[in-house]
Design an enzyme around this catalytic site. Structure first.
Site, short mmCIF file in Angstrom:
data_model
loop_
_atom_site.label_atom_id
_atom_site.label_comp_id
_atom_site.label_asym_id
_atom_site.label_seq_id
_atom_site.Cartn_x
_atom_site.Cartn_y
_atom_site.Cartn_z
N ARG A 15 0.85 -1.07 -0.17
CA ARG A 15 -0.11 0.20 -0.21
C ARG A 15 0.87 1.20 0.22
O ARG A 15 0.12 2.38 -0.21
CB ARG A 15 -0.84 0.20 1.30
CG ARG A 15 -2.38 -0.84 1.04
CD ARG A 15 -3.17 -0.94 2.44
NE ARG A 15 -2.34 -1.65 3.21
CZ ARG A 15 -2.64 -2.22 4.67
NH1 ARG A 15 -3.85 -1.42 5.09
NH2 ARG A 15 -2.27 -2.79 5.26
N GLN A 73 12.93 -14.82 5.49
CA GLN A 73 12.05 -15.35 5.94
C GLN A 73 11.53 -14.94 4.09
O GLN A 73 11.06 -14.20 3.67
CB GLN A 73 11.07 -14.58 6.40
CG GLN A 73 9.41 -14.78 6.26
CD GLN A 73 7.70 -14.78 6.60
OE1 GLN A 73 8.48 -13.42 6.48
NE2 GLN A 73 7.30 -14.93 6.98
N TYR A 385 40.65 24.92 -4.53
CA TYR A 385 40.30 23.98 -5.75
C TYR A 385 41.32 24.69 -7.06
O TYR A 385 40.57 25.63 -7.82
CB TYR A 385 39.79 23.68 -5.99
CG TYR A 385 39.18 21.94 -6.52
CD1 TYR A 385 39.78 20.85 -6.09
CD2 TYR A 385 38.26 22.04 -7.61
CE1 TYR A 385 39.30 20.43 -7.29
CE2 TYR A 385 38.21 20.65 -7.96
CZ TYR A 385 38.71 19.26 -7.76
OH TYR A 385 38.29 18.05 -7.99
N SER A 403 37.70 44.28 -0.84
CA SER A 403 35.97 43.45 -1.80
C SER A 403 36.82 42.67 -2.77
O SER A 403 37.44 43.28 -3.34
CB SER A 403 34.89 44.66 -2.07
OG SER A 403 34.41 44.59 -0.95
C1 UD1 Z 1 -1.08 -7.03 12.32
C2 UD1 Z 1 -1.84 -8.18 13.48
C3 UD1 Z 1 -2.72 -6.99 13.84
C4 UD1 Z 1 -2.19 -6.14 14.15
C5 UD1 Z 1 -1.61 -4.84 13.80
C6 UD1 Z 1 -1.09 -4.04 13.78
C7 UD1 Z 1 -1.11 -10.03 12.69
C8 UD1 Z 1 -1.77 -11.02 11.98
N1 UD1 Z 1 -1.94 -9.05 12.83
O1 UD1 Z 1 -1.80 -6.72 10.95
O2 UD1 Z 1 -3.25 -8.33 14.93
O3 UD1 Z 1 -3.77 -5.39 14.67
O4 UD1 Z 1 -0.68 -6.13 13.14
O5 UD1 Z 1 -0.16 -2.42 13.07
O6 UD1 Z 1 0.18 -10.59 14.06
N2 UD1 Z 1 5.62 -8.99 8.58
C9 UD1 Z 1 6.65 -10.18 8.22
N3 UD1 Z 1 6.58 -11.30 7.15
C10 UD1 Z 1 5.17 -11.81 7.15
C11 UD1 Z 1 3.51 -10.66 7.37
C12 UD1 Z 1 4.32 -9.54 8.10
O7 UD1 Z 1 7.81 -9.94 8.40
O8 UD1 Z 1 5.02 -12.84 6.55
C13 UD1 Z 1 5.73 -7.80 9.29
C14 UD1 Z 1 5.49 -7.20 8.02
O9 UD1 Z 1 6.57 -6.52 8.21
C15 UD1 Z 1 5.54 -5.70 9.37
C16 UD1 Z 1 4.75 -6.62 11.06
O10 UD1 Z 1 5.21 -8.02 10.43
O11 UD1 Z 1 6.09 -5.43 10.17
C17 UD1 Z 1 2.79 -7.12 10.57
O12 UD1 Z 1 2.76 -7.31 8.92
P1 UD1 Z 1 1.48 -6.89 8.24
O13 UD1 Z 1 0.82 -7.41 7.43
O14 UD1 Z 1 2.01 -5.54 8.43
O15 UD1 Z 1 0.26 -6.91 9.61
P2 UD1 Z 1 -1.05 -6.36 9.25
O16 UD1 Z 1 -1.93 -6.36 8.80
O17 UD1 Z 1 -0.20 -4.19 9.93
#
Ligand code: UD1
Ligand code: CA
Length: 474
Positions: A15, A73, A385, A403
């Protein structure tokens, strides 16, 4: 319990609509992830693990040289799956604190409280009450008020969607239990992901105490998923930092028109006008006044100095009672001693301007050592320079530079020497006397102003001015 921190930062951040991985998007001039890392650093953790994936080596490169454990990951299969990748490196008896790379403003004090609530038989998570909880996981409590589950927005029913208490993503739990719970996750949900949030249900089932601690402020737990949220957090950060300065006794013309992106140490009765940006390590002495539009990075301004409007300072030290600007540029290595003055459109680089010396208008002073009580006339330039080397210029105490002087370095102007205006100085200028390099002024008799040239005269003149083709230029 010893503490291990895991920062989840593998997500792409679709996004943001950007080529830059989300965790590298800048907030207050630093990548989002850097904010989280800096906060984690203050927690006294045994190790800080960063789960990365999207943007891969590019992300790692930005943090090169910082002590971090990188865990790949390869495929983003959810927050639970992400944390699982880091677990093999963490001893069972550690406490694990999970942070998100896209929740940048989380405060160390809040995390310390949270960590204090987690233990061998308890899981603590950080929650927040939001008026607009859209997109967040909801914290579900039973009639007695005990947390029993977190449900993601996309999996929630109408009643659950009405819950305002949201999961921030920050949680702390013992490593041994986390490993067990993470291994038991399923992706049987709306997003086909392994949710970290599902460990809550398992913790409850295992008889753990599960506590949702409300965050003290909303801004510190807001996530960045799009540019609007990023801009809003930039505003929150701005307010936060401005409030710190106000609390420390600094006068701000408008707290909403100051951007503090680094660390600021301020003495008593410092005043900062509007649209100022402070970066790096900025030290402001007692009664320093910073005019509107100034940008300061890694500078020390000593007591009673005044920065007039629109000055740009980087890596400079400004002495007591100096007056700088408006529109001055002090580049790295600039040192102004007490009572020196630097005026408009004057640039200094790797230069010392001695006590009480003045360079008030339109000058470039680079690689220069300038003594006390020197007067640098308007338009003076140190030609430091030669196209290949940088050469030094020395101007001794009490010298007067007329000046429009070009000082072709390496060159020295002696103590109390006077340089006549318009001189090009290529040899040492002796002490005390006048040094002048200037061609004779003429007023030829009978001279007339040009008249409009005919087409032929014009062509001839232009032809005459051409270089012979293919000839080497002398
Ligand atoms: C997540 C939480 C949600 C919370 C919200 C708060 C879960 C399932 N949901 O949702 O409950 O309200 O954050 O901001 O945990 N990431 C990884 N690997 C992945 C997926 C995500 O490293 O496979 C990392 C992302 O880079 C990010 C964080 O985890 O820094 C959160 O991931 P994101 O997909 O933004 O989760 P939300 O949908 O915001
Ligand atoms: Ca998020």
């Amino acid at each position: 319990m010893a503490l291990s921190i895991v920062i989840l930062a593998a997500g792409q951040g679709k996004r943001m609509a950007s080529d830059l991985p989300k965790v590298l998007q800048p907030l207050a001039g630093r990548p989002l992830l850097q904010h989280v890392v800096d906060c984690a650093r203050g927690m006294g953790a045994d190790r800080i693990h960063v789960v990365y994936g999207h943007g891969g080596d590019g992300v790692r490169a930005v943090f090169a040289g910082q002590p971090l454990e990188w865990v790949l990951q390869a495929e983003q299969r959810g927050t639970g799956h992400a944390l699982l990748q880091a677990m093999p490196a963490i001893p069972d008896e550690h406490l694990v604190l999970v942070l998100f790379g896209d929740v940048p403003l989380v405060q160390g004090s809040t995390l310390s409280t949270l960590v204090g609530r987690a233990g061998p038989k308890s899981l603590a998570l950080l929650s927040v009450q939001l008026d607009d909880p859209g997109g967040y996981g909801r914290v579900l409590r039973d009639k007695a008020g005990n947390v029993y589950r977190i449900v993601e927005q996309k999996d929630a029913n109408r009643k659950e969607l009405a819950v305002r208490e949201c999961n921030t993503g920050v949680l702390a739990a013992p490593a041994g239990a986390l490993k067990r719970w993470l291994a038991g996750l399923s992706n049987d949900n709306a997003q086909r992901e392994y949710y970290l949030t599902d460990v809550v249900t398992q913790a409850v089932r295992d008889g753990f105490k599960v506590e949702a601690l409300p965050a003290p402020t909303t801004a510190e737990v807001l996530g960045v998923n799009d540019r609007l949220q990023l801009a809003e957090l930039e505003g929150d950060y701005r307010r936060l930092r401005a409030r710190e300065l106000l609390a420390a006794g600094v006068t701000l013309a408008d707290p909403l028109r100051l951007d503090v992106r680094g660390t600021v140490t301020a003495g008593r009765d410092v005043a900062i006008d509007v649209n100022v940006v402070l970066e790096g390590r900025v030290v402001l002495g007692d009664r320093v006044v910073v005019g509107p539009g100034c940008v300061l990075r890694d500078v020390t301004i000593e007591a009673d100095a005044l920065l007039a409007p629109y000055c740009v300072l980087d890596g400079a030290i400004v002495g007591e009672r100096c007056v700088v600007g408006p529109y001055a540029r002090l580049r790295p290595g600039t040192r102004l001693l007490a009572d020196a003055r630097v005026g408009n459109f004057v640039e200094l680089k790797n230069a010392t301007l001695g006590a009480g010396s003045k360079a008030n208008h339109l000058s470039y002073l680079g690689d220069s050592t300038i003594g006390a009580q020197v007067n640098i006339g308007a338009g003076t330039i140190t030609c430091n320079y030669d196209g290949a080397n940088k050469w030094p210029t020395t101007i001794e105490d009490g010298a007067f530079i007329g000046s429009g002087t070009m000082l072709v370095a390496p060159v020295t102007v002696g103590r109390d020497a006077t340089i006549g205006a318009g001189s090009t100085i290529t040899k040492p200028a002796p002490r005390d006397g006048l040094t002048l390099e200037r061609s004779q002024q003429k007023s030829p008799a009978g001279w007339q102003r040009p008249t409009q040239a005919s087409a032929e005269e014009r062509e001839r003149a232009i032809e005459h001015a051409r270089l012979p083709p293919e000839q080497p230029v002398e």
